[in-house]
Scaffold this active site. Structure first.
Site, PDB file in Angstrom:
ATOM      1  N   THR A 124       0.811  -1.226   0.000  1.00 25.33           N
ATOM      2  CA  THR A 124       0.000   0.000   0.000  1.00 25.33           C
ATOM      3  C   THR A 124       0.841   1.272   0.000  1.00 25.33           C
ATOM      4  O   THR A 124       1.969   1.291   0.517  1.00 25.33           O
ATOM      5  CB  THR A 124      -0.903   0.032   1.255  1.00 25.33           C
ATOM      6  OG1 THR A 124      -1.293   1.377   1.537  1.00 25.33           O
ATOM      7  CG2 THR A 124      -0.195  -0.475   2.485  1.00 25.33           C
ATOM      8  N   GLU A 126       0.385   3.625   1.897  1.00 25.80           N
ATOM      9  CA  GLU A 126       0.620   4.032   3.294  1.00 25.80           C
ATOM     10  C   GLU A 126       2.060   3.753   3.713  1.00 25.80           C
ATOM     11  O   GLU A 126       2.557   4.339   4.664  1.00 25.80           O
ATOM     12  CB  GLU A 126      -0.324   3.287   4.237  1.00 25.80           C
ATOM     13  CG  GLU A 126      -1.642   3.974   4.527  1.00 25.80           C
ATOM     14  CD  GLU A 126      -1.503   5.276   5.302  1.00 25.80           C
ATOM     15  OE1 GLU A 126      -2.009   6.300   4.793  1.00 25.80           O
ATOM     16  OE2 GLU A 126      -0.898   5.300   6.391  1.00 25.80           O
ATOM     17  N   TYR A 148      -0.384   0.563  11.130  1.00 22.62           N
ATOM     18  CA  TYR A 148      -0.789  -0.123   9.899  1.00 22.62           C
ATOM     19  C   TYR A 148       0.311  -0.037   8.839  1.00 22.62           C
ATOM     20  O   TYR A 148       0.692  -1.038   8.227  1.00 22.62           O
ATOM     21  CB  TYR A 148      -2.086   0.521   9.379  1.00 22.62           C
ATOM     22  CG  TYR A 148      -2.451   0.123   7.977  1.00 22.62           C
ATOM     23  CD1 TYR A 148      -3.062  -1.104   7.720  1.00 22.62           C
ATOM     24  CD2 TYR A 148      -2.186   0.962   6.891  1.00 22.62           C
ATOM     25  CE1 TYR A 148      -3.396  -1.479   6.424  1.00 22.62           C
ATOM     26  CE2 TYR A 148      -2.518   0.596   5.603  1.00 22.62           C
ATOM     27  CZ  TYR A 148      -3.120  -0.625   5.373  1.00 22.62           C
ATOM     28  OH  TYR A 148      -3.444  -0.994   4.092  1.00 22.62           O
ATOM     29  N   LYS A 152       2.511  -3.092   7.201  1.00 26.02           N
ATOM     30  CA  LYS A 152       2.515  -3.345   5.747  1.00 26.02           C
ATOM     31  C   LYS A 152       3.949  -3.334   5.190  1.00 26.02           C
ATOM     32  O   LYS A 152       4.255  -4.068   4.242  1.00 26.02           O
ATOM     33  CB  LYS A 152       1.651  -2.308   5.029  1.00 26.02           C
ATOM     34  CG  LYS A 152       0.146  -2.579   5.125  1.00 26.02           C
ATOM     35  CD  LYS A 152      -0.272  -3.741   4.237  1.00 26.02           C
ATOM     36  CE  LYS A 152      -1.781  -3.922   4.182  1.00 26.02           C
ATOM     37  NZ  LYS A 152      -2.201  -5.043   3.329  1.00 26.02           N
TER      38      LYS A 152
HETATM   39  O1  G4F Z   1     -10.106   7.028   3.957  1.00 33.16           O
HETATM   40  P1  G4F Z   1      -8.991   6.951   4.922  1.00 33.16           P
HETATM   41  O2  G4F Z   1      -9.289   6.371   6.249  1.00 33.16           O
HETATM   42  O3  G4F Z   1      -7.821   6.189   4.164  1.00 33.16           O
HETATM   43  P2  G4F Z   1      -6.234   6.102   4.395  1.00 33.16           P
HETATM   44  O4  G4F Z   1      -5.871   6.377   5.791  1.00 33.16           O
HETATM   45  O5  G4F Z   1      -5.595   6.923   3.331  1.00 33.16           O
HETATM   46  O6  G4F Z   1      -5.972   4.568   4.120  1.00 33.16           O
HETATM   47  C1  G4F Z   1      -6.594   3.884   3.043  1.00 33.16           C
HETATM   48  O7  G4F Z   1      -5.749   3.903   1.912  1.00 33.16           O
HETATM   49  C2  G4F Z   1      -4.511   3.210   2.067  1.00 33.16           C
HETATM   50  C3  G4F Z   1      -3.737   3.347   0.779  1.00 33.16           C
HETATM   51  O8  G4F Z   1      -2.876   4.446   0.893  1.00 33.16           O
HETATM   52  C4  G4F Z   1      -4.778   1.770   2.432  1.00 33.16           C
HETATM   53  F1  G4F Z   1      -3.617   1.106   2.604  1.00 33.16           F
HETATM   54  C5  G4F Z   1      -5.594   1.709   3.705  1.00 33.16           C
HETATM   55  O9  G4F Z   1      -5.906   0.359   4.036  1.00 33.16           O
HETATM   56  C6  G4F Z   1      -6.881   2.467   3.480  1.00 33.16           C
HETATM   57  O10 G4F Z   1      -7.604   1.799   2.482  1.00 33.16           O
HETATM   58  O11 G4F Z   1      -8.401   8.413   5.199  1.00 33.16           O
HETATM   59  C7  G4F Z   1      -7.977   9.245   4.150  1.00 33.16           C
HETATM   60  C8  G4F Z   1      -7.621  10.618   4.702  1.00 33.16           C
HETATM   61  C9  G4F Z   1      -6.686  10.587   5.922  1.00 33.16           C
HETATM   62  O12 G4F Z   1      -5.701  11.557   5.750  1.00 33.16           O
HETATM   63  C10 G4F Z   1      -7.566  10.942   7.099  1.00 33.16           C
HETATM   64  O13 G4F Z   1      -6.898  11.603   8.161  1.00 33.16           O
HETATM   65  O14 G4F Z   1      -8.823  11.244   5.172  1.00 33.16           O
HETATM   66  C11 G4F Z   1      -8.569  11.864   6.419  1.00 33.16           C
HETATM   67  N1  G4F Z   1      -9.830  12.021   7.143  1.00 33.16           N
HETATM   68  C12 G4F Z   1     -10.371  13.194   7.512  1.00 33.16           C
HETATM   69  N2  G4F Z   1     -11.507  12.981   8.180  1.00 33.16           N
HETATM   70  C13 G4F Z   1     -10.619  11.029   7.575  1.00 33.16           C
HETATM   71  C14 G4F Z   1     -11.682  11.644   8.241  1.00 33.16           C
HETATM   72  N3  G4F Z   1     -10.523   9.688   7.444  1.00 33.16           N
HETATM   73  C15 G4F Z   1     -11.521   8.928   7.966  1.00 33.16           C
HETATM   74  N4  G4F Z   1     -11.443   7.579   7.801  1.00 33.16           N
HETATM   75  N5  G4F Z   1     -12.577   9.479   8.625  1.00 33.16           N
HETATM   76  C16 G4F Z   1     -12.709  10.836   8.797  1.00 33.16           C
HETATM   77  O15 G4F Z   1     -13.658  11.309   9.407  1.00 33.16           O
END
Ligand code: G4F
Length: 322
Positions: A124, A126, A148, A152
């Protein structure tokens, strides 16, 4: 007929990959964990062609069993604790499942005479974490920023090590964020599309988010499972970065989703500091030129189309919720 074993079959990518492989004539085995997984019941109803087997990445003997039973030509390890925020709360469990789990699977393949089986590890973006350069390619150093991401990185290196030490056809697909209507609601894109649709339909009022300045390279999951398959058909086992090369902020996603339903996001989004992560990955953007030239892989769905697809789906989702 070729057979494939997919771990993490109840996640977002598992069903997309299974559909692709079934369409190509594969015999598909899907590995699920636990006894009463509601997503498994749905999967068995919608995909009766998938042979579901039970195993857990923390239970080596269960992995032996599923490999003996399926005798796969290809193994796709999509199972993981994949929600970054959760990994901060459960770092040891994440290391067990997401880090050591793939190693257990590689060992199970060796133990069970499966060293000719082709192995795909879901690596990933990440892993790039606090990236030293943008865009990120296969040559970019890993600087993970979460339990995480650390897990990975370990699993990726274990995959490379088994390739080098035992001449296994084992590859890590370094996939950037990929989304779809099947994305879990805990991830930010689906959280936004679900709430934008719910607010439009008068069922919700607001959505609370964390860091909306974070930037991601978001693509469509259906495109990315094609890349997984292509990597295992290659002449040589090579790791590839997969992404669109175009980056947007969470704020951009919010704006696009609310504009799909004719609303101003500023009226409905609450930014909360306590939703922010202890350490953030600020900017991810893929340089997928190796995959483009060697695998001939290209994404087919752009950012706006992806947002619209997810919001449209969630407008339908709300119609089914009493
Ligand atoms: O959607 P996210 O939780 O995805 P994240 O952390 O990028 O990870 C996903 O992608 C990776 C590939 O790079 C995978 F390996 C991993 O398993 C997963 O599929 O968050 C995306 C972004 C982050 O920066 C987070 O801080 O959105 C920001 N964010 C802002 N508000 C939020 C929120 N994320 C989540 N989940 N929920 C919020 O309320």
């Amino acid at each position: 007929m070729k057979s494939a074993l997919i771990t993490g079959i109840t996640g977002q990518d598992g069903p997309y990959l299974a559909e692709l492989l079934l369409g190509m004539g594969y015999n598909v085995y899907g590995v699920a964990r636990g006894q009463s997984n509601p997503r498994l019941q749905t999967l068995q109803e919608t995909h009766p062609d998938i042979h579901v087997l039970s195993a857990d990445l923390i239970d080596a003997s269960s992995l032996d069993r599923v490999i003996q039973e399926s005798a796969p030509d290809e193994v796709y390890n999509l199972a993981a604790i994949s929600f970054v925020q959760y990994s901060f709360a459960h770092p040891l469990l994440t290391a067990e499942v997401t880090g050591l789990g793939p190693l257990r699977l590689l060992e199970a393949l060796r133990r069970n005479g499966g060293s000719r089986t082709r192995f795909y590890q879901a690596s990933t973006s990440e892993m790039f974490g606090n990236a030293i350069e943008t865009p990120q390619s296969e040559r970019t150093a890993f600087r993970p920023r979460s339990p995480y991401g650390c897990a990975k990185v370990f699993a990726h290196h274990a995959t490379v090590n088994y390739r080098e030490a035992y001449s296994m056809f084992a590859v890590g697909g370094i996939l950037f964020n990929h989304e779809s209507p099947r994305r879990g609601i805990e991830f930010v894109t689906r959280k936004i599309s679900y709430h934008a649709a719910g607010i439009k339909m008068g069922r919700l009022r607001n959505v609370e988010l964390g860091n909306i300045e974070a930037q991601r390279d978001w693509g469509y999951a259906g495109d990315y499972v094609r890349a997984m398959h292509l990597m295992l058909q290659n002449d040589q086992p090579i790791d590839y970065v997969i992404g669109t090369g175009i980056t947007h902020s969470v704020r951009d996603f919010v704006e696009a989703a609310f504009s799909c339903v004719g609303l101003h996001w500023q009226d409905h989004v609450i930014v909360r500091d306590d939703h922010k992560r202890p350490a953030e990955v600020n900017l991810l953007c893929a340089d997928a030129s190796r995959a483009r030239s060697e695998l001939k892989w290209r994404p087919t769905v752009g950012f706006e189309q992806l947002v619209e697809m997810m919001v449209t789906n969630d407008l339908r989702t709300w119609q089914t919720i009493p």
